[in-house]
Design a protein around this motif. Structure first.
Motif, PDB file in Angstrom:
ATOM      1  N   SER A  92       0.827  -1.202   0.000  1.00 26.91           N
ATOM      2  CA  SER A  92       0.000   0.000   0.000  1.00 26.91           C
ATOM      3  C   SER A  92       0.865   1.258   0.000  1.00 26.91           C
ATOM      4  O   SER A  92       1.840   1.344   0.746  1.00 26.91           O
ATOM      5  N   PRO A  93       0.483   2.243  -0.828  1.00 21.78           N
ATOM      6  CA  PRO A  93       1.195   3.522  -0.827  1.00 21.78           C
ATOM      7  C   PRO A  93       0.644   4.494   0.203  1.00 21.78           C
ATOM      8  O   PRO A  93       1.100   5.633   0.296  1.00 21.78           O
ATOM      9  N   ALA A 127       4.329   2.341   2.423  1.00 23.49           N
ATOM     10  CA  ALA A 127       4.671   3.749   2.568  1.00 23.49           C
ATOM     11  C   ALA A 127       3.530   4.519   3.201  1.00 23.49           C
ATOM     12  O   ALA A 127       2.364   4.155   3.053  1.00 23.49           O
ATOM     13  N   SER A 128       3.883   5.579   3.923  1.00 26.43           N
ATOM     14  CA  SER A 128       2.907   6.426   4.590  1.00 26.43           C
ATOM     15  C   SER A 128       1.991   5.557   5.456  1.00 26.43           C
ATOM     16  O   SER A 128       2.465   4.853   6.343  1.00 26.43           O
ATOM     17  N   VAL A 148       9.736   1.930   1.194  1.00 21.48           N
ATOM     18  CA  VAL A 148       9.318   2.052   2.593  1.00 21.48           C
ATOM     19  C   VAL A 148       9.516   3.486   3.060  1.00 21.48           C
ATOM     20  O   VAL A 148      10.303   4.235   2.499  1.00 21.48           O
ATOM     21  N   GLY A 149       8.799   3.837   4.112  1.00 20.88           N
ATOM     22  CA  GLY A 149       8.967   5.165   4.702  1.00 20.88           C
ATOM     23  C   GLY A 149       7.808   6.081   4.391  1.00 20.88           C
ATOM     24  O   GLY A 149       6.650   5.727   4.573  1.00 20.88           O
ATOM     25  N   SER A 150       8.129   7.283   3.893  1.00 17.72           N
ATOM     26  CA  SER A 150       7.128   8.325   3.649  1.00 17.72           C
ATOM     27  C   SER A 150       6.334   8.605   4.918  1.00 17.72           C
ATOM     28  O   SER A 150       5.099   8.626   4.907  1.00 17.72           O
ATOM     29  N   ASP A 226      15.387  13.572   9.068  1.00 14.68           N
ATOM     30  CA  ASP A 226      15.510  12.729   7.874  1.00 14.68           C
ATOM     31  C   ASP A 226      14.468  11.617   7.881  1.00 14.68           C
ATOM     32  O   ASP A 226      13.763  11.403   6.887  1.00 14.68           O
ATOM     33  N   LEU A 227      14.376  10.924   9.006  1.00 15.29           N
ATOM     34  CA  LEU A 227      13.454   9.793   9.097  1.00 15.29           C
ATOM     35  C   LEU A 227      12.002  10.207   8.905  1.00 15.29           C
ATOM     36  O   LEU A 227      11.214   9.477   8.288  1.00 15.29           O
ATOM     37  N   PHE A 228      11.645  11.367   9.445  1.00 12.30           N
ATOM     38  CA  PHE A 228      10.235  11.757   9.484  1.00 12.30           C
ATOM     39  C   PHE A 228       9.938  12.956   8.591  1.00 12.30           C
ATOM     40  O   PHE A 228       9.010  13.727   8.847  1.00 12.30           O
ATOM     41  N   SER A 229      10.717  13.089   7.526  1.00 14.07           N
ATOM     42  CA  SER A 229      10.542  14.206   6.602  1.00 14.07           C
ATOM     43  C   SER A 229       9.508  13.905   5.521  1.00 14.07           C
ATOM     44  O   SER A 229       9.171  14.781   4.726  1.00 14.07           O
TER      45      SER A 229
END
Length: 313
Positions: A92-93, A127-128, A148-150, A226-229
């Motif tokens: 999932s995005p 992501a997100s 991953v991330g966002s 950086d991690l939570f940008s």
């Protein structure tokens, strides 16, 4: 003096008993193969639940990923007796922050209720909001090319005020509250309204950050800015940042962890007589034939395509 006839009788009796026990064991083994996997104890079971699509994003033909659509499936997966763990396949995005958090909470509640370990497997993207759901897992596994991330919050709209002015259309809006028309796309953008929206987004973002920190803890390896940008990465970089635990796939990871005989039954959503999920084929056809529904479907498909395309997918 030993009575040989007695010894011979005892030996014969013991041999007969052993033969009976062996026959019973073979019979039980044969019957066990007829027992559904979820009730068997001779091999480890890891139920699999797929959580795929845009979160909270629903159209007549594309039911969104919401708590309502996955709650029963999750309940069934965690209720399978003697399960070694529960595997979540996440693709999932992102989407709705509320639905992402509701699904996250339900997974954690069930994991604690059934004392069950949860392993998350990210496919194309976690992501997100997709990554928020992945954080419900005790371990996150991803393909090396997974996104991953966002870890951020995004919102958007369109402005039609200049268009309707060119067409000679006058906007007439009547409200009983000072902010009822906030961010109306047919009115010029109001800086005060934008500031209010950003404050809400910041509140949601802070909660998202706290959730990730509570679940990933000391594994996180990077500056908060950086991690939570809102930035996202491929899984190998995600491992370096502590967002992912390892590179792998469901089959090889579960076999390595629980042995080659591990059973991985897919727990899917319940379907109706016609093979469709509720509300049923008749309701879907009714919606499909409705012209506004077709328009909504087209717009929603474009929005969904744009959300996936944001990650190059």
């Amino acid at each position: 003096m030993t009575d040989r006839s007695t010894n011979d009788g005892s030996a014969a009796g013991g041999s007969a008993a052993a033969t009976i026990r062996e026959a019973c064991s073979r019979a039980l083994a044969g019957l066990q193969t007829l027992v559904p996997q979820r009730f068997r104890r001779d091999r480890p079971i890891v139920p699999v639940v797929r959580l795929t699509g845009i979160i909270g994003f629903s159209t007549p033909l594309r039911p969104g990923l919401t708590l309502a659509t996955v709650a029963r499936t999750l309940d069934r997966a965690f209720a399978i007796g003697h399960g070694a763990a529960v595997a979540l396949v996440i693709n999932s995005p992102g989407g709705s922050a509320v639905q992402s958090h509701l699904i996250f909470r339900r997974i954690r509640q069930l994991a604690e209720q059934h004392n069950r370990r949860v392993i998350g497997f990210i496919e194309d993207a976690g992501a997100s909001g997709g990554y928020m759901i992945a954080c419900a897992a005790d371990e996150i596994v991803a393909d090396q090319h997974s996104i991953v991330g966002s870890i951020g919050v995004v919102g958007g709209s369109f402005g039609f005020d200049k268009l309707i002015a060119k067409l000679g259309v006058e906007r007439r809006l009547y409200t009983s509250g000072d902010h009822e028309a906030m961010l109306d796309p047919f009115l010029p953008e109001n800086p005060e309204h934008v500031a209010r929206l950003k404050a809400i987004q910041q509140d949601i973002h802070s909660s998202f950050i706290d959730l990730v920190k509570s679940r990933r803890g000391a594994k996180l390896n990077g500056a908060d800015e950086d991690l939570f940008s809102g930035e996202y990465w491929a899984a190998r970089k995600g491992i370096a940042l502590g967002l992912v635990d390892r590179i792998g796939d469901l089959r090889s990871t579960l076999r390595e962890r629980y042995g080659d005989k591990v059973e991985t039954p897919l727990v899917a959503a319940s379907r109706s007589l016609f093979g469709r999920t509720a509300p049923g084929v008749s309701a879907e056809i009714g919606n499909l034939l409705d012209r506004p529904a077709l328009t909504d479907e087209l717009i929603s498909s474009l929005e969904a395509r744009a959300l996936w395309a944001r990650f190059g997918l």
